[in-house]
Design a protein around this motif. Structure first.
Motif, PDB file in Angstrom:
ATOM      1  N   ASN B 647       0.832  -1.210   0.000  1.00 30.30           N
ATOM      2  CA  ASN B 647       0.000   0.000   0.000  1.00 30.30           C
ATOM      3  C   ASN B 647       0.858   1.248   0.000  1.00 30.30           C
ATOM      4  O   ASN B 647       0.587   2.213  -0.686  1.00 30.30           O
ATOM      5  CB  ASN B 647      -0.903   0.020   1.234  1.00 30.30           C
ATOM      6  N   ARG B 648       1.907   1.185   0.815  1.00 28.34           N
ATOM      7  CA  ARG B 648       2.774   2.347   0.929  1.00 28.34           C
ATOM      8  C   ARG B 648       3.429   2.647  -0.412  1.00 28.34           C
ATOM      9  O   ARG B 648       3.485   3.792  -0.851  1.00 28.34           O
ATOM     10  CB  ARG B 648       3.836   2.054   1.973  1.00 28.34           C
ATOM     11  N   GLY B 650       2.274   1.781  -3.273  1.00 28.29           N
ATOM     12  CA  GLY B 650       1.216   2.253  -4.154  1.00 28.29           C
ATOM     13  C   GLY B 650       0.999   3.742  -3.965  1.00 28.29           C
ATOM     14  O   GLY B 650       0.946   4.500  -4.926  1.00 28.29           O
ATOM     15  N   ARG B 651       0.933   4.160  -2.682  1.00 30.75           N
ATOM     16  CA  ARG B 651       0.694   5.565  -2.406  1.00 30.75           C
ATOM     17  C   ARG B 651       1.865   6.410  -2.896  1.00 30.75           C
ATOM     18  O   ARG B 651       1.683   7.446  -3.509  1.00 30.75           O
ATOM     19  CB  ARG B 651       0.487   5.780  -0.907  1.00 30.75           C
ATOM     20  N   GLY B 652       3.064   5.914  -2.626  1.00 26.54           N
ATOM     21  CA  GLY B 652       4.248   6.641  -3.054  1.00 26.54           C
ATOM     22  C   GLY B 652       4.221   6.923  -4.541  1.00 26.54           C
ATOM     23  O   GLY B 652       4.596   7.993  -4.986  1.00 26.54           O
ATOM     24  N   VAL B 653       3.714   5.939  -5.290  1.00 24.10           N
ATOM     25  CA  VAL B 653       3.667   6.107  -6.730  1.00 24.10           C
ATOM     26  C   VAL B 653       2.625   7.151  -7.110  1.00 24.10           C
ATOM     27  O   VAL B 653       2.846   7.985  -7.972  1.00 24.10           O
ATOM     28  CB  VAL B 653       3.347   4.759  -7.401  1.00 24.10           C
ATOM     29  N   ALA B 654       1.504   7.115  -6.404  1.00 32.12           N
ATOM     30  CA  ALA B 654       0.408   8.003  -6.775  1.00 32.12           C
ATOM     31  C   ALA B 654       0.774   9.461  -6.561  1.00 32.12           C
ATOM     32  O   ALA B 654       0.399  10.315  -7.355  1.00 32.12           O
ATOM     33  CB  ALA B 654      -0.836   7.672  -5.959  1.00 32.12           C
ATOM     34  N   THR B 655       1.523   9.744  -5.472  1.00 27.93           N
ATOM     35  CA  THR B 655       1.805  11.150  -5.202  1.00 27.93           C
ATOM     36  C   THR B 655       2.968  11.652  -6.043  1.00 27.93           C
ATOM     37  O   THR B 655       3.902  10.944  -6.290  1.00 27.93           O
ATOM     38  CB  THR B 655       2.151  11.367  -3.717  1.00 27.93           C
TER      39      THR B 655
END
Lengths: 316, 655
Positions: B647-648, B650-655
């Protein structure tokens, strides 16, 4: 697609016009009203299967019982006494824990006498090793060879391969108390043990491990038993301090209390059933190596041993 | 965990880039661990010998005993469990009498082989397509050729019963979990428990509660098989497009209408995939259920292995594989089929032919009993037996050497580090790493799991098992990435390799463990090899799916910009399927853990052996149960940690 369907129907219609009908020759079950259903547990090793094969063959053919064989592990079989799912266990290796729980405490099982087969547990080596180094058969000399038994699992000491978790093992205490430079490695299954010994003989590899007789493998590979300090009554009283060999087991039969109290013909057969290690080994070999079915193996032995069989059956 | 299987790596993005800081902290923690290990080695390792027990283990024994003592008097048995047992027993016996066992006074089942083959073909055609239907027909005919018709039908009957009950219970639960966050949170750990808890632990108590017979075998199967359909149903409902749901609600639909008209149709594909996974899981239990007298192919495998008859065991294992592949292809095709339905007239004609075939198989002996003249089972058994012997004798000197090197270079050092560190040191390391690469929540879960491992009394065994698990997972991932990339890039490779993967997943482990034992002896390496064989296919499939999902235009752009194949893979395809990679790691871990007990049967010792011994010896039952719980704890901890890390990222990629 449609053509395929039509061809299929045509082919089936043609084929259907011939052939015997179901129920033309009704097999007709045996009519042994007095015996009824006999629930026989079959524990997962070939020696047991041999006992069960002969008993169920006779119960079906001579007593007209409907025998239901149930493939079960030991503990589950004994549980079955109480729930009425199992009538008999026909080769029991000691199992003092189960005896206490089901015979003494819950009173759902009762002993039904010896099978006549003597069970032996101990440390064994493959025959080539015993021939090449005869002194290895005495535990006093084991430390001399400890290095040879090293494996990737034994951490610098010699490996003593233990196997089937079904049996009680004293090997850790034995090694400690006999001051042997060995480590117990848990193979975890009978399959692992048999494969190891078979391969050790074929490829002349060093191996020492826990094994037992009677066992069908012994008729193929004559494993040699290592002499440990002799067993004397009570020498295994304190599990921490054991420094003696395993006792000989008188393999016996256990039946459910209900089954014994009813005293039907199947119970009488189980109670009277008694043979020898050689008899069992022979039937086990029919099953394990000649690949006969249980029934064929039992028939072969029963036909060759009418006298023994006669003594187990009711006199009519 | 399972739920995520079908998630596409939608967020593509750029990199699996652990932020540089986090990487440094992890490295620092590991170095500190190594240094402290040198000083504290051997302290506080909480060892427990194989035959030693703790008070907890003895206490668990008592619980088990009291169930046995009370089963005749307690009302919960009389009015609850007994009713369930009766119902399940009758259900299974009914299916058996239809296709497997002599019934209703006839020497044969109601529908003979011809009828079953025709019926399977027809149903496959009706729900999927003609190609799959032919595969199904030929596959089932092959079961007869193997000389295993009745055994196969017994297995099919039990599997069907377990699957049907799983669906009846599982789909409603899945819908509920999809709609309610609270229920979802409640049921997730229960599902984890059902999937990871080794079945050896509950087999004996099950026979106490539901007696020896079809009911116990079915319930044992469904405990393991129901979770996938529940998870995937919930997942399907959750991933229904938001705007459609909102539109439906704003149009004034009731909740029931939204569910039946919008959510369920949108989730249909995912739910059918759940059904597929449930069928596969049920077939994986065939051999284990045979230990409590479940009829069918499992018994043939178990019996054959008592005499090391690999050939016969393989033949029966092959039948399980064939059945699994047929059921898998049919359900998958049913899930992915477009709007094209089979022509109605054709369907009618084939249906009539099927009815005729069923009638034939009811009436005539030749269509009821599969002829023994066509039996090629012994030939298959003989050939595989010979091949196995050849492999064993020819290769074992080399393979044993490989095993020794691997063990001393990889397994021994890792095990020394984990099993010989003080427990508090490991706990601290794991919690800190959980915070750094995962989340605070993951760290709390880790702390609780580690605490309970200490309580279980099996700390050192758990660490030994953890070491083997980690090694096996690394190998699983290496294979997963290499083969997965290959399959993802090449359609032909996919078509050839996929059946092999299916076979590796459904072939009962013990069939290939016998030659493994000859090649690698009873050892931790053998256990690891077995785990990799079982776990790698899942990782491969997920990775292949991820690579396949990378948009074609991106890859083309990279190629036309002059990237080499190697660059395309490492710079574009792998980074863009990072979600699939983490998911594959997560699933790989869980599958490896589910093989811990099998490992215990071939020399892995530790938790696996504890469970096996607990199943075999009454006195060790409590310890086996504790070991089973320890495996679940390891599983939950590793699962939550990898998910949090994913998840982390994933989030890192999104931001």
């Amino acid at each position: 697609m449609r053509i395929l369907g039509i061809t299929l129907v045509a082919a089936l219609a043609l084929a259907g016009c011939s052939g015997a009908k179901v129920g033309d020759s009704s097999g007709g079950g045996g009519s042994g009203a007095s015996c009824g259903t006999f629930n026989l547990a079959v524990n997962p090793w070939v020696g047991y299967e041999a006992n069960a094969a002969v008993i169920s063959y006779l119960a079906e053919k001579n007593l007209g019982c409907k025998v239901t064989k149930k493939d079960l592990k030991e503990e589950v079989s004994w549980q079955g006494f109480g729930t009425g799912e199992v009538d008999a266990v026909v080769e029991n290796w000691g199992h003092d824990d189960l005896r206490k729980k089901y015979i003494d405490d819950q009173k759902t099982g009762v002993a039904a006498g010896s099978t006549g087969v003597k069970g032996q547990i101990g440390w064994y080596v493959p025959p080539w090793l015993a021939a090449a180094h005869p002194d290895i058969l005495d535990w006093n000399n084991l430390n001399k060879y400890a290095d040879q038994f090293k494996t990737s699992e034994s951490g610098g000491q010699g490996q003593l391969l233990d196997g089937d978790p079904s049996f009680v093992t004293n090997d850790e205490a034995l090694i400690k108390n006999l001051k042997l430079n060995f480590k117990v490695v848990y193979g975890g299954s009978e399959t692992a043990l048999i494969q190891a010994f078979k391969q050790a003989e074929e490829q002349k590899k060093w191996l020492i491990g826990y094994f037992y007789s009677p066992q069908w493998l012994l008729s193929e590979v004559k494993l040699q038993k290592v002499k440990l300090p002799a067993y004397t009554a009570g020498c295994d009283a304190d599990p921490e301090k054991i420094a003696c060999d395993y006792p000989d087991y008188d393999l016996d039969k256990i039946v459910s209390k209900k089954f014994a109290d009813a005293g039907g013909p199947a119970y009488q057969l189980v109670k009277k059933f008694q043979w020898t290690n050689d008899d069992q080994n022979l039937v086990a070999r029919y099953i394990a190596e000649d690949k006969l079915s249980d029934e064929q193996a039992a028939k072969k032995w029963v036909d060759a041993n009418p006298d023994k069989v006669k003594s187990w059956l009711p006199t009519t | 965990m399972m739920a995520a299987v079908i998630e596409q790596p939608a967020t593509g993005g750029f990199a699996f880039r652990l932020s540089r800081n986090r990487g440094r902290i992890v490295l620092g923690v590991l170095i500190a661990w190594l240094v402290l290990w040198l000083v504290t080695r051997g302290m506080g390792t909480l060892p427990l010998g194989p035959s030693q027990l703790t008070d907890l283990h003895r206490g668990l024994n008592h619980v088990n005993d009291s169930i046995g003592a009370n089963r005749d008097s307690s009302w919960i048995f009389l009015y609850f469990f007994n009713e369930i047992r009766l119902f399940v027993d009758q259900f299974v016996v009914f299916i058996q009498s239809l296709i497997a066992q002599p019934s209703y006074g006839r020497p044969v089942p109601v529908i003979g082989w011809l009828g079953v083959v025709a019926l399977v073909t027809f149903v496959s055609y009706a729900v999927a397509n003609i190609r799959v239907a032919l595969l199904a027909g030929v596959g089932f005919f092959f079961l007869g050729l193997q000389g295993l018709w009745r055994e196969s039908m017994d297995t099919l009957a039990l599997t069907l019963a377990a699957v049907i009950i799983s669906l009846v219970i599982g789909i409603p639960l899945g819908i509920w979990a999809g709609l309610s966050n609270r229920f979802n949170r409640l049921i997730t750990p229960v599902l984890d428990f059902m999937q990871i808890m080794p079945s050896f632990v509950y087999l004996a108590p099950l026979t106490l509660i539901f007696l020896i017979g079809p009911a116990s075998a079915t319930i044992a199967t469904l405990i393991f098989a129901a979770p996938p359909v529940i998870r995937l149903t919930a997942h399907g409902i959750r991933s229904a497009p938001h705007d459609t749901v909102e539109a439906s609600e704003s149009l004034g639909s009731t909740k029931v209408q939204t569910l039946t008209k919008v959510l369920l149709p949108a989730a249909k594909r995912t739910i059918v995939l759940g059904v597929n996974q449930t069928i596969m899981a049920a077939l994986a239990m065939v051999t284990i259920a045979a230990l409590i007298d479940a009829p069918g192919l499992g018994k043939t495998v178990v019996k054959a292995l008592q005499t090391l008859d690999v050939g016969t065991a393989f033949n029966a294992g092959l039948a399980i594989v064939v059945m699994a592949i047929v059921l898998d292809r049919v359900t998958t095709a049913a899930a992915t089929r477009g709007r094209r339905r089979p022509h109605r007239t054709v369907l009618l004609v084939v249906g009539a032919a099927t009815l005729f075939a069923i009638w034939l198989s009811y009436t005539y002996v030749w269509a009821a009993d599969f002829s023994d003249d066509l039996n090629i089972g012994p030939t298959i058994a003989q050939a595989t037996g010979d091949a196995t012997n050849w492999v064993q004798t020819t290769l074992s000197p080399v393979t044993n050497g490989i095993k020794d090197v691997f063990t001393s270079v990889l397994i021994d050092p890792l095990q020394a580090l984990l099993a010989e560190s003080p427990w508090w040191l490991i706990a601290a390391v794991v919690v800190v790493i959980s915070v750094v690469i995962g989340s605070v929540r993951a760290a709390i879960v880790s702390a609780v799991c580690l605490g309970l491992l200490v309580v279980s009394g099996l700390w050192q065994d758990s660490m030994t098992t953890l070491a083997s698990t980690l090694v096996a997972t690394v190998f699983t991932m290496i294979i997963g990435v290499v083969v997965g990339v290959w399959m993802g890039r090449s359609y032909h490779a996919d078509r050839i390799i996929r059946p092999v993967l299916d076979a590796a997943q459904t072939m009962p482990a013990f069939v290939y463990l016998v030659p493994f034992l000859a090649l690698f002896a009873a050892s931790r390496f053998t256990a690891i090899a077995a785990a990799v064989v079982y776990a790698a296919p899942v990782a491969v499939k997920i990775v292949a799916d991820g690579i396949h999902g990378v948009s074609g235009t991106t890859v083309e752009a990279a190629v036309s910009a002059g990237s080499s194949t190697w660059q395309t893979i490492t710079k574009v395809q792998l980074p863009m399927s990072v979600r699939a990679l983490t998911l594959a790691t997560n699933q790989g871990l869980i599958y490896v853990l589910s093989m811990v007990v099998v490992g215990g049967l071939v020399g892995a010792g530790a938790l696996g052996y504890d469970v096996v011994a607990g199943f075999s010896q009454g006195e060790l039952y409590g310890k086996g149960l504790a070991a089973g719980i320890a495996i679940v704890l390891l599983g939950v901890m590793l699962d939550r940690l990898t998910q949090a890390a994913a998840n982390r990222t994933g989030r890192g990629v999104a931001t």
